[in-house]
Write a protein that holds these residues in place. Structure first.
Motif, PDB file in Angstrom:
ATOM      1  N   LYS A 240      11.610   0.996  -1.560  1.00 21.21           N
ATOM      2  CA  LYS A 240      10.499   1.722  -0.951  1.00 21.21           C
ATOM      3  C   LYS A 240      10.985   3.033  -0.318  1.00 21.21           C
ATOM      4  O   LYS A 240      12.085   3.109   0.237  1.00 21.21           O
TER       5      LYS A 240
ATOM      6  N   ASN B 183      -2.674  -3.989   7.321  1.00 22.26           N
ATOM      7  CA  ASN B 183      -3.064  -2.607   7.063  1.00 22.26           C
ATOM      8  C   ASN B 183      -3.318  -1.834   8.371  1.00 22.26           C
ATOM      9  O   ASN B 183      -4.052  -2.329   9.220  1.00 22.26           O
TER      10      ASN B 183
ATOM     11  N   ASN C 130       1.711  -2.032   6.230  1.00 23.45           N
ATOM     12  CA  ASN C 130       1.727  -2.957   5.091  1.00 23.45           C
ATOM     13  C   ASN C 130       2.543  -2.475   3.909  1.00 23.45           C
ATOM     14  O   ASN C 130       2.230  -2.790   2.764  1.00 23.45           O
ATOM     15  N   SER C 131       3.610  -1.721   4.159  1.00 28.81           N
ATOM     16  CA  SER C 131       4.305  -1.081   3.045  1.00 28.81           C
ATOM     17  C   SER C 131       5.379  -1.941   2.396  1.00 28.81           C
ATOM     18  O   SER C 131       5.906  -1.565   1.336  1.00 28.81           O
TER      19      SER C 131
ATOM     20  N   GLU D  18      -3.421  -8.567   0.031  1.00 28.37           N
ATOM     21  CA  GLU D  18      -2.876  -7.649   1.021  1.00 28.37           C
ATOM     22  C   GLU D  18      -1.884  -8.424   1.888  1.00 28.37           C
ATOM     23  O   GLU D  18      -1.755  -9.643   1.755  1.00 28.37           O
TER      24      GLU D  18
ATOM     25  N   ILE E 221       3.354   2.314  -0.160  1.00 25.44           N
ATOM     26  CA  ILE E 221       2.756   0.988  -0.319  1.00 25.44           C
ATOM     27  C   ILE E 221       2.801   0.523  -1.765  1.00 25.44           C
ATOM     28  O   ILE E 221       3.247  -0.584  -2.066  1.00 25.44           O
TER      29      ILE E 221
END
Length: 320
Positions: free
Chosen positions: A44, A126, A129-130, A140, A209
């Protein structure tokens, strides 16, 4: 005894082994491998080595905790004032390791405070939430899963307070029948369904994300208004849905223009999206909503969704 240190490049196989040692839970992918952790965590854009803290005994990792941050309001930068402990696992998932879990959570908090966090969360939700999408939770990141006793109990012992619950709901597409009414037929005459696969991220945070996850966005274009009035966004819930033995799409966003709400547009759009996804072999749709959002919960229930799990959102004010 154990000691705590920052993540090393040699750690992924050990972290995967700790993950695989956890008790079976619906919302935690099993089995997991280092490449899957690379895909959902280490690769990420916003991954920071210092935020992933590893506990070792005799130089062998036996637990880990991962702290991170949320975005600025415009989604262009990291906002270090909001800190979140995304994940906490100990070998075997045993409550006998509660002291280790507490020390790991405390180490995550110290890291987050050291970067400027003034509000702390336990469990991603959220927009925090990555990380771990596709490995933990569902459509999610739902805070802390009710079955995740290690992080949930550690948060409670550390005086986090529960501020909300996240309802996890699923819809079996073999059974659902999208509603039909005069109102919906009128919407069909005045709108056009538009699908866009893998749209470009609108912000840096969206890129953090979603990374390489495949998204599918359905829009309703109103021909009389000459504009989009509703959107429904899905993603292919791999690899988590693989361990469920089903092909699932995660509904992560459903928006209707304020002037068109409560007029059937959400029902019509979701029904049309379901028809398309079902033809492609999708068998299940999963969605999440806050327990306090009664309107959203009632909408999903009427559409044929059932609650299958829930997560807890924990928060506390940071003190130095």
């Amino acid at each position: 005894m154990y000691r705590l240190r920052a993540f090393r490049n040699s750690d992924p196989p050990h972290l995967a082994a700790i993950w695989r040692s956890q008790p079976a839970q619906r919302g935690i992918l099993q089995p997991i491998s280092p490449p899957l952790l690379e895909y959902a965590v280490f690769s990420k854009l916003n991954f920071e080595r210092g935020g992933l803290i590893v506990a070792t005994r005799d130089d062998v990792p036996v637990g880990f905790v991962h702290g991170g941050f949320g975005p600025t309001d415009d989604g262009l930068y990291l906002d270090t004032s909001l800190g979140v402990t995304q994940m906490l696992m100990v070998q075997g998932g045993s409550e006998t390791e509660a002291p280790l879990a507490d020390d790991l959570l405390r180490a995550s908090e110290e890291y987050l405070r050291g970067r400027g966090a003034t509000v702390l969360y336990a469990g991603g939700v959220n927009p925090l939430n990555s990380f771990y999408l596709g490995l933990y939770g569902g459509s999610e990141i739902p805070g802390v899963l009710q079955t995740d006793h290690i992080l949930r109990n550690a948060a409670q012992r550390a005086n986090y307070r529960e501020i909300d619950r996240v309802l996890i709901m699923q819809c079996d597409l073999a059974r659902v029948r999208p509603p039909v009414s005069r109102e919906l037929r009128a919407i069909k005459r005045t709108t056009q369904l538009i699908e866009k696969i893998d749209p470009e991220p609108k912000t840096w945070w969206e890129a953090c994300i979603w990374g390489s996850l495949q998204r599918d966005v359905f829009s309703l274009f109103d021909k009389t208004q000459n504009r989009t009035v509703a959107t429904a966004s899905f993603w292919d819930m791999q690899p988590l849905s693989t361990c469920w033995g089903m092909t699932a799409a995660g509904l992560f966003d459903l928006e209707v223009d304020a002037k068109f709400r409560r007029k059937g547009y959400a029902s019509y759009l979701l029904g049309e999206a379901i028809r398309v996804l079902r033809r492609r072999g999708v068998t299940t749709i999963e969605a999440q909503t806050m327990a306090t959002n009664e309107a959203a919960r009632d909408f999903y229930l009427k559409f044929g969704f059932t609650e299958i799990d829930h997560g807890v959102v924990f928060r506390k004010e940071s003190t130095h």
